[in-house]
Design a protein around this motif. Structure first.
Motif, PDB file in Angstrom:
ATOM      1  N   MET A 144       0.772  -1.399  -5.765  1.00 54.21           N
ATOM      2  CA  MET A 144       0.613  -1.782  -4.359  1.00 54.21           C
ATOM      3  C   MET A 144       1.769  -1.276  -3.505  1.00 54.21           C
ATOM      4  O   MET A 144       1.615  -1.093  -2.295  1.00 54.21           O
ATOM      5  CB  MET A 144       0.487  -3.299  -4.242  1.00 54.21           C
ATOM      6  N   ILE A 145       2.940  -1.042  -4.121  1.00 52.60           N
ATOM      7  CA  ILE A 145       4.045  -0.432  -3.376  1.00 52.60           C
ATOM      8  C   ILE A 145       3.643   0.972  -2.926  1.00 52.60           C
ATOM      9  O   ILE A 145       3.859   1.355  -1.769  1.00 52.60           O
ATOM     10  CB  ILE A 145       5.318  -0.376  -4.247  1.00 52.60           C
ATOM     11  N   PHE A 146       3.044   1.751  -3.832  1.00 55.31           N
ATOM     12  CA  PHE A 146       2.585   3.098  -3.472  1.00 55.31           C
ATOM     13  C   PHE A 146       1.536   3.024  -2.355  1.00 55.31           C
ATOM     14  O   PHE A 146       1.544   3.829  -1.420  1.00 55.31           O
ATOM     15  CB  PHE A 146       2.009   3.807  -4.693  1.00 55.31           C
ATOM     16  N   PHE A 147       0.610   2.056  -2.477  1.00 57.92           N
ATOM     17  CA  PHE A 147      -0.415   1.903  -1.444  1.00 57.92           C
ATOM     18  C   PHE A 147       0.211   1.573  -0.096  1.00 57.92           C
ATOM     19  O   PHE A 147      -0.161   2.155   0.931  1.00 57.92           O
ATOM     20  CB  PHE A 147      -1.391   0.790  -1.849  1.00 57.92           C
ATOM     21  N   THR A 148       1.162   0.647  -0.083  1.00 56.09           N
ATOM     22  CA  THR A 148       1.784   0.231   1.178  1.00 56.09           C
ATOM     23  C   THR A 148       2.548   1.377   1.809  1.00 56.09           C
ATOM     24  O   THR A 148       2.458   1.609   3.021  1.00 56.09           O
ATOM     25  CB  THR A 148       2.730  -0.955   0.935  1.00 56.09           C
ATOM     26  N   TYR A 149       3.320   2.103   0.999  1.00 53.03           N
ATOM     27  CA  TYR A 149       4.025   3.292   1.505  1.00 53.03           C
ATOM     28  C   TYR A 149       3.056   4.225   2.224  1.00 53.03           C
ATOM     29  O   TYR A 149       3.264   4.621   3.382  1.00 53.03           O
ATOM     30  CB  TYR A 149       4.648   4.059   0.337  1.00 53.03           C
ATOM     31  N   ALA A 150       1.991   4.630   1.522  1.00 55.37           N
ATOM     32  CA  ALA A 150       1.066   5.627   2.061  1.00 55.37           C
ATOM     33  C   ALA A 150       0.314   5.092   3.278  1.00 55.37           C
ATOM     34  O   ALA A 150       0.183   5.788   4.294  1.00 55.37           O
ATOM     35  CB  ALA A 150       0.080   6.064   0.971  1.00 55.37           C
ATOM     36  N   PHE A 151      -0.200   3.861   3.181  1.00 56.64           N
ATOM     37  CA  PHE A 151      -1.002   3.294   4.270  1.00 56.64           C
ATOM     38  C   PHE A 151      -0.175   3.127   5.544  1.00 56.64           C
ATOM     39  O   PHE A 151      -0.622   3.497   6.642  1.00 56.64           O
ATOM     40  CB  PHE A 151      -1.571   1.941   3.836  1.00 56.64           C
ATOM     41  N   VAL A 152       1.038   2.587   5.408  1.00 61.51           N
ATOM     42  CA  VAL A 152       1.865   2.343   6.586  1.00 61.51           C
ATOM     43  C   VAL A 152       2.308   3.654   7.211  1.00 61.51           C
ATOM     44  O   VAL A 152       2.279   3.815   8.434  1.00 61.51           O
ATOM     45  CB  VAL A 152       3.079   1.460   6.225  1.00 61.51           C
ATOM     46  N   ASN A 153       2.723   4.622   6.391  1.00 57.93           N
ATOM     47  CA  ASN A 153       3.176   5.889   6.958  1.00 57.93           C
ATOM     48  C   ASN A 153       2.048   6.623   7.679  1.00 57.93           C
ATOM     49  O   ASN A 153       2.211   7.052   8.827  1.00 57.93           O
ATOM     50  CB  ASN A 153       3.745   6.783   5.851  1.00 57.93           C
TER      51      ASN A 153
END
Length: 392
Positions: free
Chosen positions: A328-337
């Motif tokens: 979910m860290i990878f998801f949050t990084y990509a989604f927010v950016n």
């Protein structure tokens, strides 16, 4: 009579180090790294050594992943409490005598300048996964309350620096662990509904809320400006709204096929600010268009899907929670950016994994990948040993 011990050849002793790696996870990372190197060469070739440094950071992250993957998940769990306490202690030190740059106090000089909040991106989910592992089979409401307190303390210290982007990532990682640990749905729905209503109200009353002199109290002035700029970037097109407007122009001008490698006019005429870091997605979109974006999104989804599968198959509660949180860290990084560059979310300074330039973020990603690989590798090696015992 002297006893003779026959040692196995060196190749047989080294081979186990390279066994058990998740090929699909490696493939997903290689696809993203390839996209990152191509994009960095185009957008950063005139930024000194950005491309070379980006490749070096990737190699460093790969080394960290390889080393961490050798450590069994049970041993990784032993680092949870010390790493969490170290991270929180350093955050307190930052609040007391940290270095201030551009109005933010986020760094600490311990011989070298470090940003302690980065530690919490991994230490936070590690700590919560350790906590719920200890409470396995007897989780009560008070256990979720303790988990919330463990989460709120570092997030509050990071917000105080202020660093909204990192605070958001640490919060997302912690909430992922709490959710995967079995937090009741009936308690999740009300905050989500309240948040949705708040967003609608902010949009409806934007002229009043964003008027000069209106105090939001719970947010710093720069955070209020980011939200107001998101709602209407045209109010300050050459100032606060410049980033969002130029990002959207670059993404739109890429069309379906893009302008081509190193042909992005918005990028190379330097209209895109921070084109090698936070806004590199705009540079990528301009040159590779919708088709390139679909490839990038597919690669991230492939990585996230594989990470969640590793979490599902993990043998222990700690491994499942940790794998799910790291994914979910990878998801949050990509989604927010992608969201902030596209004008969907406020600009909060979150890099795009493997694409954006940044050594500290790359080290964090390598550590997260190493944990995922360790969990997957431990399961595969355990199954292989079990099969060998059955045959024997």
């Amino acid at each position: 009579m002297a006893a003779v011990f026959n040692q196995p050849p060196l190749s047989r002793r080294i081979l186990p180090i390279f066994q058990g790696y998740d090929a699909f996870l490696i493939l997903a990372v290689l696809l993203l790294c390839a996209a990152g190197l191509v994009t960095m060469y185009s957008s950063g070739y005139d930024h000194g050594t950005r491309f070379v440094d980006h490749a070096r950071n990737m190699a460093l992250a790969a080394g960290i992943m390889f080393v961490v993957a050798q450590v069994p998940p049970q041993r990784i769990m032993h680092f949870a409490v010390p790493l969490y306490l170290l991270g929180v202690g350093l955050l307190v030190a930052v609040a007391m005598f940290g270095l201030t740059k551009k109005g933010a106090t986020r760094w600490l000089n311990v011989g070298v300048v470090i940003q302690p909040s980065e530690i919490l991106k991994i230490a936070m989910p590690l700590m919560l996964a350790w906590w719920f592992q200890r409470r396995e089979g007897q989780v009560r409401a008070t256990d979720f309350l303790v988990a919330a307190l463990l989460l709120v303390a570092p997030v509050g210290l990071i917000m105080k620096q202020p660093d909204l982007g990192t605070a958001l990532l640490v919060l997302a990682a912690g909430l992922a662990v709490i959710f995967f640990a079995g937090f009741p749905w009936k308690l999740i729905v009300p905050p989500v509904v309240i948040g949705a209503v708040a967003v609608v109200l902010i949009i409806m009353y934007e002229p009043t809320l964003c008027a000069d002199g209106f105090d939001w109290r719970i947010l710093h002035d720069y955070q209020k400006q980011r939200v107001c700029t998101l709602l209407d970037p045209s109010k300050d097109p050459l100032g606060k709204g410049f980033h969002i407007i130029q990002g959207m122009i670059a993404i739109g001008s890429g069309g379906v096929d893009g302008k081509g490698f190193m042909q992005g006019t918005q990028t190379h005429l330097e209209f895109i600010p921070e084109r090698t870091t936070d806004f590199i997605f705009a540079a990528y979109s301009e040159e590779f268009g919708l088709m390139g974006n679909l490839f990038l999104i597919f690669s991230f989804l492939f990585l996230i899907f594989r990470g969640l599968l590793i979490a599902v198959d993990a043998p222990t509660l700690f491994s499942r929670l940790m794998a799910g949180a790291v994914t979910m860290i990878f998801f949050t990084y990509a989604f927010v950016n992608m969201g902030m560059v596209s004008g969907i979310l406020p600009v909060v300074g979150v890099p795009l994994p493997f694409i954006s330039y940044g050594g500290t973020a790359m080290v964090t990603l390598g550590l997260g990948l190493g944990i995922l690989m360790s969990i997957s590798r431990a399961r595969k090696l355990a199954l292989k040993n079990a099969e060998g015992m059955e045959i024997g």
